[in-house]
Design an enzyme around this catalytic site. Structure first.
Site, short mmCIF file in Angstrom:
data_model
loop_
_atom_site.label_atom_id
_atom_site.label_comp_id
_atom_site.label_asym_id
_atom_site.label_seq_id
_atom_site.Cartn_x
_atom_site.Cartn_y
_atom_site.Cartn_z
N HIS A 34 0.84 -1.20 0.00
CA HIS A 34 0.00 0.00 0.00
C HIS A 34 0.88 1.26 0.00
O HIS A 34 0.60 2.22 -0.70
CB HIS A 34 -0.89 0.04 1.25
CG HIS A 34 -1.87 -1.08 1.36
ND1 HIS A 34 -1.77 -2.06 2.33
CD2 HIS A 34 -2.97 -1.40 0.64
CE1 HIS A 34 -2.78 -2.91 2.21
NE2 HIS A 34 -3.51 -2.55 1.19
N VAL A 174 4.39 -5.60 -4.85
CA VAL A 174 5.48 -5.58 -3.85
C VAL A 174 5.48 -6.90 -3.09
O VAL A 174 4.43 -7.39 -2.66
CB VAL A 174 5.31 -4.39 -2.87
CG1 VAL A 174 6.40 -4.39 -1.82
CG2 VAL A 174 5.31 -3.07 -3.64
P1 AMP Z 1 -6.46 -3.82 -0.52
O1 AMP Z 1 -6.34 -3.04 0.74
O2 AMP Z 1 -5.93 -5.21 -0.42
O3 AMP Z 1 -7.83 -3.71 -1.14
O4 AMP Z 1 -5.48 -3.12 -1.55
C1 AMP Z 1 -5.53 -1.73 -1.82
C2 AMP Z 1 -4.64 -1.43 -2.99
O5 AMP Z 1 -3.31 -1.83 -2.67
C3 AMP Z 1 -5.05 -2.19 -4.27
O6 AMP Z 1 -4.86 -1.36 -5.39
C4 AMP Z 1 -4.08 -3.35 -4.26
O7 AMP Z 1 -3.83 -3.87 -5.55
C5 AMP Z 1 -2.84 -2.70 -3.69
N1 AMP Z 1 -1.95 -3.72 -3.14
C6 AMP Z 1 -2.24 -4.66 -2.22
N2 AMP Z 1 -1.19 -5.48 -2.01
C7 AMP Z 1 -0.21 -5.04 -2.85
C8 AMP Z 1 1.13 -5.47 -3.12
N3 AMP Z 1 1.66 -6.51 -2.52
N4 AMP Z 1 1.84 -4.78 -4.03
C9 AMP Z 1 1.29 -3.71 -4.67
N5 AMP Z 1 0.05 -3.26 -4.47
C10 AMP Z 1 -0.69 -3.92 -3.56
#
Ligand code: AMP
Length: 277
Positions: A34, A174
């Site tokens: 994030h 990431v």
């Molecule tokens: P989430 O809180 O899981 O809904 O993710 C929020 C945002 O963070 C989304 O755009 C996800 O794709 C991104 N995100 C979550 N995990 C990762 C990661 N490991 N690497 C890059 N972006 C991430």
């Protein structure tokens, strides 16, 4: 760091700052993945707003929603340290005052593939919340991780078809130092599960090597299947990165290929992918 909890205040913020704002929507329990989106947004915009909202509309499994990790104070501290200007963290009733509406935006072809097959209604729920958040905040740019590649593709399409003024930016996945894709759900893994979960990234890296060395799609599929044999696998696919249609043989190699997997470890559903240009 300003805390915004109502849609009305979000609209006020939009009127004053939307055009100079980069936006990072999240479901909280933040990690370096994030924060990489926050960093990108800060580099490209005068202001950065992050939303934290565990969106019930995108959970097809009520147990998964109930167990989703939450720690707002920890998240606020991380966002403050990262230099975020405002955080939008509304209560559920603020987002869905009349309950979750049955209104759906659907891309049937894209949505029935990969995660869509096992999670009916998931992407409709994602598009609904992202649509609304972008309408309220009107940011110049919005940042999404390629970790959720299918989600990124659908949001990009929606923004194009509904002629949003917000630019949708995809950011690299990431990983932890041992290869595991960072995810808020990783905290639910046991020590043993954490080790087992490495089968996802290992299998993907191996398949990507095979692909680069000219192996067939069938060989990739069987390598993925054996690499993930110890897990309850939802899918392990080699597909066209634009349509998500499965590739069948070498002749169908595309400019961009996505190798994507989803599997359960300790009853936690994990996803990961590698995008090959
Ligand atoms: P989430 O809180 O899981 O809904 O993710 C929020 C945002 O963070 C989304 O755009 C996800 O794709 C991104 N995100 C979550 N995990 C990762 C990661 N490991 N690497 C890059 N972006 C991430």
């Amino acid at each position: 760091m300003e805390k915004i909890t109502t849609r009305a205040d979000m609209r006020h913020y939009a009127a004053r700052h939307g055009a100079e704002t980069g936006f990072v929507p999240t479901m909280g329990y933040l990690h370096e993945g994030h924060l990489s989106l926050v960093e990108r947004s800060r580099a490209e915009n005068r202001r950065t707003v992050v939303s934290i909202f565990v969106n019930p509309a995108q959970f097809n499994d009520p147990g998964d929603l109930e167990k989703y990790p939450v720690d707002l104070e920890r998240d606020f501290a991380m966002l403050r340290a990262a230099g975020v200007d405002a955080v939008f963290c509304p209560p559920r009733a603020e987002i869905y005052p009349r309950g979750v509406p049955p209104l759906q935006m659907a891309y049937p072809d894209l949505m029935r593939r990969l995660c869509g097959a096992a999670r009916p209604g998931h992407f409709e729920g994602v598009l609904l919340i992202v649509h609304n958040l972008l309408q309220w905040l009107q940011p110049a740019n919005a940042y999404f991780g390629l970790k959720d590649y299918q989600q990124y593709l659908l949001i990009k399409k929606m923004a194009l078809d509904l002629e949003f003024t917000t630019n949708i930016v995809g950011c690299p996945l990431v990983r932890e130092s041992d290869g595991l894709a960072m995810s808020s759900r990783n905290v639910r893994l046991s020590a043993n599960g954490r080790t087992q979960a490495l089968a996802l990234s290992r299998s993907l890296f191996h398949a990507a090597d095979l692909w680069k060395n000219g192996h067939t799609v069938a060989e990739l599929r069987s390598a993925l299947a054996s690499g993930m044999a110890s897990l309850r696998t939802d899918y392990a696919e080699v597909c066209d990165a634009h349509t998500l249609e499965p590739l069948h043989d070498k002749a169908t190699r595309k400019a961009q290929t996505l190798i994507a997997v989803a599997a359960f470890v300790d009853d936690v559903r994990l996803i990961d992918n590698v995008l090959i240009d």
